[in-house]
Write a protein that holds these residues in place. Structure first.
Motif, PDB file in Angstrom:
ATOM      1  N   LEU A 176       0.811  -1.218   0.000  1.00 45.40           N
ATOM      2  CA  LEU A 176       0.000   0.000   0.000  1.00 45.40           C
ATOM      3  C   LEU A 176       0.847   1.273   0.000  1.00 45.40           C
ATOM      4  O   LEU A 176       0.300   2.379  -0.016  1.00 45.40           O
ATOM      5  CB  LEU A 176      -0.955  -0.006   1.201  1.00 45.40           C
ATOM      6  N   GLU A 177       2.156   1.111   0.022  1.00 41.99           N
ATOM      7  CA  GLU A 177       3.097   2.240   0.012  1.00 41.99           C
ATOM      8  C   GLU A 177       2.804   3.237   1.136  1.00 41.99           C
ATOM      9  O   GLU A 177       2.673   4.435   0.926  1.00 41.99           O
ATOM     10  CB  GLU A 177       3.099   2.927  -1.357  1.00 41.99           C
ATOM     11  N   GLU A 178       2.686   2.683   2.331  1.00 39.82           N
ATOM     12  CA  GLU A 178       2.404   3.470   3.534  1.00 39.82           C
ATOM     13  C   GLU A 178       3.339   3.017   4.647  1.00 39.82           C
ATOM     14  O   GLU A 178       3.847   1.899   4.628  1.00 39.82           O
ATOM     15  CB  GLU A 178       0.961   3.230   4.012  1.00 39.82           C
ATOM     16  N   LYS A 179       3.523   3.872   5.620  1.00 34.37           N
ATOM     17  CA  LYS A 179       4.241   3.459   6.822  1.00 34.37           C
ATOM     18  C   LYS A 179       3.364   2.460   7.563  1.00 34.37           C
ATOM     19  O   LYS A 179       2.150   2.636   7.651  1.00 34.37           O
ATOM     20  CB  LYS A 179       4.535   4.657   7.717  1.00 34.37           C
ATOM     21  N   VAL A 180       3.992   1.444   8.104  1.00 33.92           N
ATOM     22  CA  VAL A 180       3.242   0.401   8.796  1.00 33.92           C
ATOM     23  C   VAL A 180       2.402   0.977   9.937  1.00 33.92           C
ATOM     24  O   VAL A 180       1.268   0.554  10.158  1.00 33.92           O
ATOM     25  CB  VAL A 180       4.176  -0.750   9.254  1.00 33.92           C
ATOM     26  N   GLU A 181       2.916   1.993  10.632  1.00 30.67           N
ATOM     27  CA  GLU A 181       2.164   2.568  11.764  1.00 30.67           C
ATOM     28  C   GLU A 181       0.955   3.387  11.305  1.00 30.67           C
ATOM     29  O   GLU A 181       0.051   3.632  12.098  1.00 30.67           O
ATOM     30  CB  GLU A 181       3.062   3.378  12.697  1.00 30.67           C
TER      31      GLU A 181
END
Length: 68
Positions: A52-57
């Motif tokens: 999703l090309e997002e930071k895991v947090e």
């Protein structure tokens, strides 16, 4: 555990089916991760974040607590 998989996935125009394929799980498994209060394994959390090309947090808020 609460997560933002569904919200972010929809913003990125990725279907459950596509996410499932990339995670090598069933679409039903993705639905379960999105809608149930379950603890998604850490390795899956990181893979979801990468897809999703997002930071895991940003997807899994509880991960902020683990990084302290």
């Amino acid at each position: 555990m609460y997560n933002n998989i569904q919200n972010i996935r929809k913003k990125k125009n990725i279907s459950q089916k596509e996410l499932a394929k990339r995670l090598k799980v069933t679409q039903q498994a993705v639905s379960y991760m999105e809608n149930k209060d379950i603890d998604v394994p850490t390795n899956k959390k990181r893979k979801i974040a990468k897809i999703l090309e997002e930071k895991v947090e940003n997807i899994f808020p509880e991960m902020k607590l683990l990084d302290r």
